[in-house]
Write a protein that holds these residues in place. Structure first.
Motif, PDB file in Angstrom:
ATOM      1  N   SER A  83      17.366  22.052  12.531  1.00 35.39           N
ATOM      2  CA  SER A  83      18.544  23.188  12.974  1.00 35.39           C
ATOM      3  C   SER A  83      17.817  23.724  14.320  1.00 35.39           C
ATOM      4  O   SER A  83      18.404  23.822  15.303  1.00 35.39           O
ATOM      5  CB  SER A  83      19.104  24.050  12.029  1.00 35.39           C
ATOM      6  N   THR A  84      16.496  23.937  14.208  1.00 38.16           N
ATOM      7  CA  THR A  84      15.898  24.546  15.289  1.00 38.16           C
ATOM      8  C   THR A  84      15.957  23.594  16.479  1.00 38.16           C
ATOM      9  O   THR A  84      16.347  23.840  17.440  1.00 38.16           O
ATOM     10  CB  THR A  84      14.226  24.764  15.000  1.00 38.16           C
ATOM     11  N   ILE A  85      15.452  22.194  16.222  1.00 35.63           N
ATOM     12  CA  ILE A  85      15.229  21.547  17.219  1.00 35.63           C
ATOM     13  C   ILE A  85      16.651  21.023  18.014  1.00 35.63           C
ATOM     14  O   ILE A  85      16.718  20.988  18.907  1.00 35.63           O
ATOM     15  CB  ILE A  85      14.558  20.210  17.094  1.00 35.63           C
ATOM     16  N   LEU A  86      17.774  20.686  16.813  1.00 36.44           N
ATOM     17  CA  LEU A  86      18.907  20.070  17.351  1.00 36.44           C
ATOM     18  C   LEU A  86      19.681  21.277  18.068  1.00 36.44           C
ATOM     19  O   LEU A  86      20.398  20.844  19.062  1.00 36.44           O
ATOM     20  CB  LEU A  86      19.477  19.365  16.141  1.00 36.44           C
ATOM     21  N   GLU A  87      19.840  22.104  17.332  1.00 40.48           N
ATOM     22  CA  GLU A  87      20.804  23.174  17.935  1.00 40.48           C
ATOM     23  C   GLU A  87      20.286  24.553  18.299  1.00 40.48           C
ATOM     24  O   GLU A  87      20.327  25.114  19.434  1.00 40.48           O
ATOM     25  CB  GLU A  87      22.008  23.472  17.068  1.00 40.48           C
TER      26      GLU A  87
END
Ligand code: ATP
Ligand code: MG
Lengths: 247, 248
Positions: A83-87
């Motif tokens: 979730s950090t990397i994608l959003e």
């Protein structure tokens, strides 16, 4: 609707003029460096503070929501990373920067408009849209991916702190989750996305400022419009990009 | 010289300029006077293309500015110096950088030549000491003088000054007027000064155009304006309290 089309058309004309060939490169180079330094350095602090808390909260939340014995706790590390990397890093940072940089740009350019500084540039034969807007957009598009990379590391670091100092998840499991099924494509996707967002949160407020008229009050309103519109456009574009590239 | 022929401009219903024609000669300081809101700034902005006139022609030494392409206009604009009513200094530049900016943009001088030019211009407007300050640190009158310095630093052929001495004390005002007149003669410039100030009218008014509600009401020299019996001009002049002093 007619007014929407009017603004859209005028926005694209402004962008077209801003991206036309600059007349004296040396002057633009200096402006670009100035903008990169001010955009990059001035945003670093807020990005780091927000990211560390963001990562910590994602880790705690994911931990709290996984109370089934069938789901291994390393999922917490995995979910934090994904979730950090994608959003969170690309999108939330873009929204934060839209608030910080966007309002700044709109009020700066708007003030130059109402105090006739833009007219003064035009009189000297300077393409004011290129001179004022192009360095800002270029600087943000170039710097933003680096800020997002930093945000990713700091956010995942925030989760790491939780793993270290609480019993939500063990450090070993958190690390294992972090490394599970890692795809470089996701990082490239996120960084490209952040560059698109950077274009939005610089160009939309630039447009609002450039066509401000009246006095300080109108500049304030233009600045608010710039931030609100770029935030909405960023979220809408984010939805489109996600649909197209991830699903 | 700048020839203006039948220039008109309306904002919506409101006609701000009505069929203005005039010749502004090179080497002459031409004054445009008139009450607040009579259309003086609008006239200047139409002449340099910051506002498109609805009708009429503007010829810069024979070159038809209104009907030019954007590229041709740029060539003419490089020969124009403009002092804005509110100075319009660049906030993020120091005084020195403001004055140097048009040199960077418009000329191919070496860095050393530019610095020398900046120094000499700052000296003429008596701001040598203030060269490192930012506009926010200047008084209104100082800003005006920096604006003038910036307008004249590239040695323009055409100079527009929108109220160069509003907000200046009488002494500085005289210095600025003298400076504008001097460089106009020196460089054979076509100079247009918008003003309310009757002192300037009397001191430097070789050619004066009086605008009344967007119309050219009267034109003449500073000698003639003291003798005219045009009612609107008398009202304008009397309101400034100058007549009594000069006629003594
Ligand atoms: N962009 C604009 N849109 C609508 N009306 C305008 C605009 N610019 C000027 N006006 C109107 O045109 C008239 C003339 O304005 P202008 O600024 O030319 O006056 P001025 O003679 O320079 O006055 P002052 O001595 O106070 O500077 C005013 O009534 C003003 O309201
Ligand atoms: Mg005016």
């Amino acid at each position: 609707m007619a007014s929407f089309l009017f603004h859209l058309g005028r926005y694209f004309i402004l962008m077209w003029r801003a991206f036309s060939r600059p007349e004296k490169l040396s002057i633009y180079r200096r402006r670009l460096l100035d903008e990169m330094v001010s955009l990059g350095l001035d945003s670093l602090g807020i990005i780091m503070v927000i990211s560390v808390f963001m990562g910590a909260v994602i880790t705690i939340q994911t931990g709290a929501n996984i109370d089934s014995a069938f789901i291994p706790t390393y999922t917490i590390g995995f979910a934090t990373r994904q979730s950090t990397i994608l959003e969170f890093s690309p999108t939330i940072m873009a929204l934060i920067l839209a608030g910080k940089i966007g309002s700044n740009i709109a009020s700066e350019i708007g003030l130059m408009r109402v105090t006739e500084q833009i007219d003064a540039l035009e009189i000297m034969g300077v393409n004011s849209s290129a001179y004022l807007i192009l360095p800002k957009i270029t600087a943000a598009v170039l710097i933003s991916p680096f800020l997002v990379i930093i945000s990713m590391f700091v956010s995942i670091g925030g989760g790491y702190l939780i793993a270290m100092f609480t019993d939500v998840v063990s450090v070993a499991n958190y690390e294992f989750g972090l490394q599970l099924d890692f795809r470089m494509y996701h990082v490239v996707y996120a960084l490209s996305k952040s560059a698109v967002f950077a274009f939005i949160f610089t160009s939309v407020p630039s447009y609002q400022g450039y066509y401000a008229s009246g006095g300080a009050l109108e500049v304030g309103k233009a600045s608010t419009r710039g931030v609100v519109q770029s935030s909405i456009i960023i979220l809408a574009v984010n939805y489109l990009i996600t649909q197209i590239f991830l699903i | 010289m700048i020839e203006v022929k039948g220039l008109s401009k309306a904002f919506g219903e409101k006609e701000v300029l009505k069929q203005i024609s005039a010749d502004f000669e090179a080497g002459v300081t031409s004054l445009v006077i008139g009450a607040s809101g009579s259309g003086k700034s609008t006239l200047a902005r139409c002449l340099v293309g910051l506002i498109e006139p609805d009708e009429g022609e503007v010829l810069y030494d024979g070159r038809d500015f209104v009907h030019m392409t954007a590229k041709e206009r740029k060539t003419v604009r490089k020969e124009i110096g403009f002092l804005f009513q509110g100075s319009a200094l660049f906030d993020y530049f120091t005084v020195r950088e403001n004055v140097r900016f048009p040199l960077d943009i418009l000329t191919d001088l070496s860095s050393k030549e530019k610095e020398m030019r900046v120094d000499s211009v700052l000296e003429r407007v008596e701001l040598t000491e203030a060269h490192a300050l930012y506009p926010s640190e200047l008084s209104g009158g100082m800003k005006k003088r920096v604006g003038i310095a910036r307008a004249i630093s590239p040695k323009p052929r055409y100079l527009f000054c929108d109220e160069p001495n509003s907000g200046l004390d009488p002494q500085t005002s005289i210095i600025i007027d003298a400076l504008i007149q001097e460089i106009t003669k020196e460089n054979e410039m076509t100079t247009l000064v918008i003003t309310h100030d009757m002192n300037s009218v009397i001191e430097i008014g070789e050619y004066i155009m009086f605008i009344h509600y967007g119309e050219k009401w009267w034109e003449g020299t500073n000698q003639e304006i003291m003798e005219t019996d045009n009612k609107e001009i008398l009202d304008f002049v009397n309101a400034s309290g100058m007549m009594t002093r000069k006629r003594m």
